[in-house]
Design an enzyme around this catalytic site. Structure first.
Site, PDB file in Angstrom:
ATOM      1  N   PRO A  12       0.804  -1.222   0.000  1.00 20.47           N
ATOM      2  CA  PRO A  12       0.000   0.000   0.000  1.00 20.47           C
ATOM      3  C   PRO A  12       0.837   1.272   0.000  1.00 20.47           C
ATOM      4  O   PRO A  12       1.900   1.336   0.614  1.00 20.47           O
ATOM      5  CB  PRO A  12      -0.808  -0.111   1.300  1.00 20.47           C
ATOM      6  CG  PRO A  12      -0.043  -1.062   2.151  1.00 20.47           C
ATOM      7  CD  PRO A  12       0.597  -2.030   1.209  1.00 20.47           C
ATOM      8  N   ASN A  13       0.303   2.246  -0.707  1.00 21.67           N
ATOM      9  CA  ASN A  13       0.849   3.605  -0.790  1.00 21.67           C
ATOM     10  C   ASN A  13       2.098   3.724  -1.664  1.00 21.67           C
ATOM     11  O   ASN A  13       2.547   4.834  -1.935  1.00 21.67           O
ATOM     12  CB  ASN A  13       1.139   4.187   0.616  1.00 21.67           C
ATOM     13  CG  ASN A  13      -0.110   4.251   1.461  1.00 21.67           C
ATOM     14  OD1 ASN A  13      -1.110   4.825   1.045  1.00 21.67           O
ATOM     15  ND2 ASN A  13      -0.085   3.632   2.624  1.00 21.67           N
ATOM     16  N   ARG A  20       4.938  11.030  -2.484  1.00 21.24           N
ATOM     17  CA  ARG A  20       4.720  10.741  -1.069  1.00 21.24           C
ATOM     18  C   ARG A  20       6.026  10.889  -0.282  1.00 21.24           C
ATOM     19  O   ARG A  20       6.995  10.185  -0.559  1.00 21.24           O
ATOM     20  CB  ARG A  20       4.238   9.286  -0.979  1.00 21.24           C
ATOM     21  CG  ARG A  20       4.154   8.734   0.403  1.00 21.24           C
ATOM     22  CD  ARG A  20       4.004   7.215   0.353  1.00 21.24           C
ATOM     23  NE  ARG A  20       3.879   6.702   1.692  1.00 21.24           N
ATOM     24  CZ  ARG A  20       4.256   5.489   2.067  1.00 21.24           C
ATOM     25  NH1 ARG A  20       4.765   4.649   1.178  1.00 21.24           N
ATOM     26  NH2 ARG A  20       4.109   5.112   3.303  1.00 21.24           N
ATOM     27  N   TYR A  25      11.265   8.789   1.009  1.00 23.58           N
ATOM     28  CA  TYR A  25      11.212   7.731  -0.007  1.00 23.58           C
ATOM     29  C   TYR A  25      11.820   8.127  -1.353  1.00 23.58           C
ATOM     30  O   TYR A  25      11.867   7.299  -2.270  1.00 23.58           O
ATOM     31  CB  TYR A  25       9.760   7.284  -0.201  1.00 23.58           C
ATOM     32  CG  TYR A  25       9.149   6.710   1.064  1.00 23.58           C
ATOM     33  CD1 TYR A  25       9.676   5.565   1.653  1.00 23.58           C
ATOM     34  CD2 TYR A  25       8.058   7.328   1.684  1.00 23.58           C
ATOM     35  CE1 TYR A  25       9.135   5.046   2.821  1.00 23.58           C
ATOM     36  CE2 TYR A  25       7.510   6.816   2.852  1.00 23.58           C
ATOM     37  CZ  TYR A  25       8.055   5.681   3.410  1.00 23.58           C
ATOM     38  OH  TYR A  25       7.527   5.168   4.569  1.00 23.58           O
ATOM     39  N   ASN A  76       8.089  -5.567  -1.238  1.00 22.90           N
ATOM     40  CA  ASN A  76       8.062  -4.402  -0.359  1.00 22.90           C
ATOM     41  C   ASN A  76       6.617  -4.292   0.112  1.00 22.90           C
ATOM     42  O   ASN A  76       5.761  -3.775  -0.622  1.00 22.90           O
ATOM     43  CB  ASN A  76       8.491  -3.125  -1.084  1.00 22.90           C
ATOM     44  CG  ASN A  76       8.510  -1.934  -0.129  1.00 22.90           C
ATOM     45  OD1 ASN A  76       7.929  -1.989   0.960  1.00 22.90           O
ATOM     46  ND2 ASN A  76       9.165  -0.857  -0.528  1.00 22.90           N
ATOM     47  N   ALA A  79       3.387  -0.638   4.714  1.00 22.71           N
ATOM     48  CA  ALA A  79       3.022  -0.727   6.132  1.00 22.71           C
ATOM     49  C   ALA A  79       2.515  -2.117   6.528  1.00 22.71           C
ATOM     50  O   ALA A  79       2.539  -2.473   7.711  1.00 22.71           O
ATOM     51  CB  ALA A  79       1.966   0.327   6.457  1.00 22.71           C
ATOM     52  N   ASP A  89       1.766 -15.624   6.277  1.00 20.97           N
ATOM     53  CA  ASP A  89       1.332 -17.013   6.056  1.00 20.97           C
ATOM     54  C   ASP A  89       1.371 -17.381   4.570  1.00 20.97           C
ATOM     55  O   ASP A  89       1.749 -18.501   4.216  1.00 20.97           O
ATOM     56  CB  ASP A  89      -0.084 -17.225   6.606  1.00 20.97           C
ATOM     57  CG  ASP A  89      -0.106 -17.340   8.122  1.00 20.97           C
ATOM     58  OD1 ASP A  89       0.982 -17.357   8.744  1.00 20.97           O
ATOM     59  OD2 ASP A  89      -1.217 -17.410   8.692  1.00 20.97           O
ATOM     60  N   GLU A 100      12.746  -9.493   1.310  1.00 26.33           N
ATOM     61  CA  GLU A 100      11.985  -8.337   1.795  1.00 26.33           C
ATOM     62  C   GLU A 100      12.777  -7.074   1.450  1.00 26.33           C
ATOM     63  O   GLU A 100      13.995  -7.031   1.630  1.00 26.33           O
ATOM     64  CB  GLU A 100      11.812  -8.464   3.316  1.00 26.33           C
ATOM     65  CG  GLU A 100      11.070  -7.307   3.952  1.00 26.33           C
ATOM     66  CD  GLU A 100      11.019  -7.441   5.481  1.00 26.33           C
ATOM     67  OE1 GLU A 100      11.456  -8.480   6.018  1.00 26.33           O
ATOM     68  OE2 GLU A 100      10.564  -6.472   6.115  1.00 26.33           O
ATOM     69  N   HIS A 102      12.848  -2.658   1.468  1.00 26.43           N
ATOM     70  CA  HIS A 102      12.331  -1.348   1.877  1.00 26.43           C
ATOM     71  C   HIS A 102      13.237  -0.252   1.336  1.00 26.43           C
ATOM     72  O   HIS A 102      14.469  -0.385   1.374  1.00 26.43           O
ATOM     73  CB  HIS A 102      12.270  -1.231   3.399  1.00 26.43           C
ATOM     74  CG  HIS A 102      11.410  -2.279   4.027  1.00 26.43           C
ATOM     75  ND1 HIS A 102      10.045  -2.231   3.984  1.00 26.43           N
ATOM     76  CD2 HIS A 102      11.740  -3.428   4.651  1.00 26.43           C
ATOM     77  CE1 HIS A 102       9.559  -3.315   4.578  1.00 26.43           C
ATOM     78  NE2 HIS A 102      10.559  -4.057   4.985  1.00 26.43           N
ATOM     79  N   SER A 104      13.332   2.846   2.703  1.00 28.08           N
ATOM     80  CA  SER A 104      13.884   3.429   3.926  1.00 28.08           C
ATOM     81  C   SER A 104      14.412   2.309   4.816  1.00 28.08           C
ATOM     82  O   SER A 104      14.296   1.125   4.471  1.00 28.08           O
ATOM     83  CB  SER A 104      12.791   4.223   4.657  1.00 28.08           C
ATOM     84  OG  SER A 104      11.786   3.341   5.138  1.00 28.08           O
ATOM     85  N   ARG A 109      13.601   4.101  12.203  1.00 24.10           N
ATOM     86  CA  ARG A 109      12.455   5.007  12.221  1.00 24.10           C
ATOM     87  C   ARG A 109      11.608   4.772  13.482  1.00 24.10           C
ATOM     88  O   ARG A 109      12.125   4.321  14.487  1.00 24.10           O
ATOM     89  CB  ARG A 109      11.653   4.839  10.911  1.00 24.10           C
ATOM     90  CG  ARG A 109      12.514   5.181   9.678  1.00 24.10           C
ATOM     91  CD  ARG A 109      11.748   5.002   8.381  1.00 24.10           C
ATOM     92  NE  ARG A 109      10.622   5.933   8.300  1.00 24.10           N
ATOM     93  CZ  ARG A 109       9.626   5.811   7.407  1.00 24.10           C
ATOM     94  NH1 ARG A 109       9.655   4.811   6.515  1.00 24.10           N
ATOM     95  NH2 ARG A 109       8.637   6.668   7.382  1.00 24.10           N
ATOM     96  N   ARG A 113       7.664   0.581  13.448  1.00 23.54           N
ATOM     97  CA  ARG A 113       8.208   0.030  12.194  1.00 23.54           C
ATOM     98  C   ARG A 113       9.324  -0.985  12.442  1.00 23.54           C
ATOM     99  O   ARG A 113       9.865  -1.565  11.512  1.00 23.54           O
ATOM    100  CB  ARG A 113       8.767   1.155  11.310  1.00 23.54           C
ATOM    101  CG  ARG A 113       7.710   2.119  10.813  1.00 23.54           C
ATOM    102  CD  ARG A 113       8.335   3.108   9.821  1.00 23.54           C
ATOM    103  NE  ARG A 113       7.546   4.312   9.720  1.00 23.54           N
ATOM    104  CZ  ARG A 113       6.539   4.495   8.858  1.00 23.54           C
ATOM    105  NH1 ARG A 113       6.220   3.546   8.011  1.00 23.54           N
ATOM    106  NH2 ARG A 113       5.869   5.629   8.838  1.00 23.54           N
TER     107      ARG A 113
HETATM  108  C1  DQA Z   1       8.476   1.032   3.450  1.00 23.82           C
HETATM  109  C2  DQA Z   1       8.637   1.178   4.962  1.00 23.82           C
HETATM  110  C3  DQA Z   1       7.313   0.997   5.678  1.00 23.82           C
HETATM  111  O1  DQA Z   1       7.478   1.173   7.081  1.00 23.82           O
HETATM  112  C4  DQA Z   1       6.302   2.013   5.193  1.00 23.82           C
HETATM  113  O2  DQA Z   1       5.049   1.797   5.816  1.00 23.82           O
HETATM  114  C5  DQA Z   1       6.181   2.041   3.715  1.00 23.82           C
HETATM  115  C6  DQA Z   1       7.393   1.940   2.906  1.00 23.82           C
HETATM  116  C7  DQA Z   1       9.779   1.353   2.686  1.00 23.82           C
HETATM  117  O3  DQA Z   1       9.891   0.983   1.532  1.00 23.82           O
HETATM  118  O4  DQA Z   1      10.659   2.029   3.251  1.00 23.82           O
HETATM  119  O5  DQA Z   1       5.096   2.233   3.163  1.00 23.82           O
HETATM  120  O6  DQA Z   1       8.138  -0.321   3.175  1.00 23.82           O
END
Ligand code: DQA
Length: 147
Positions: A12-13, A20, A25, A76, A79, A89, A100, A102, A104, A109, A113
């Site tokens: 998401p996002n 954003r 980011y 990625n 949140a 799962d 995984e 990210h 950031s 942070r 997180r």
């Molecule tokens: C994120 C880190 C997460 O904590 C955050 O909610 C994101 C982006 C990152 O790519 O740094 O949406 O996954």
């Protein structure tokens, strides 16, 4: 190692990247990151598929659809990283390597997180390197597939 599919999952996002919180980011868009992941994958004989969703169930469905079809996953989860046990799962039911990713460094942070429910079912995590992490994550999966 050709003809293998690599799934890149964006939570998401992440569709808002570029607009954003650019201080956190960066200014590159998700399309920019997908393109660098696609180039890195191609160089390693992998074909990239990308799915972005703001909905947990759609990400779970994409992971299920990758079973028996994709060689590895870069995820990625946004949140969802911090609380989405259904994604944990689903990834646990995927047979290939999972990395995984990210942009950031969540560990540097806010305290909420610092927990990742995805980390226990990932081979490893790449975090804090901004857009370069997409290339690094693809390389990591490719290395794991190469054994
Ligand atoms: C994120 C880190 C997460 O904590 C955050 O909610 C994101 C982006 C990152 O790519 O740094 O949406 O996954």
């Amino acid at each position: 190692m050709s003809d293998q599919l690599l799934l890149l999952l964006s939570g998401p996002n992440l569709n808002l990247l570029g607009e954003r919180q650019p201080d956190v980011y960066g200014t590159e868009t998700l399309d920019d990151h997908v393109e660098s992941a696609r180039l890195a994958a191609g160089a390693r004989g992998l074909t990239l598929e990308h799915v972005q969703s703001n909905h947990e169930g759609e990400l779970v469905d994409a992971i299920h659809a990758a079973r028996g079809r994709c060689a590895g996953i870069v995820v990625n989860p946004g949140a969802f990283t911090h609380y989405a046990w259904a994604i944990h799962d689903a990834l646990a039911a995927f047979e290939g390597p999972v990395v995984e990713l990210h942009l950031s460094n969540p560990a540097a942070r806010e305290p909420w997180r610092h927990t990742s429910v995805v980390a226990p079912v990932a081979s490893g995590t790449i975090a804090g390197f901004g857009g370069a992490g997409y290339r690094m994550a693809v390389e990591a999966v490719a290395d794991l597939l190469d054994g």
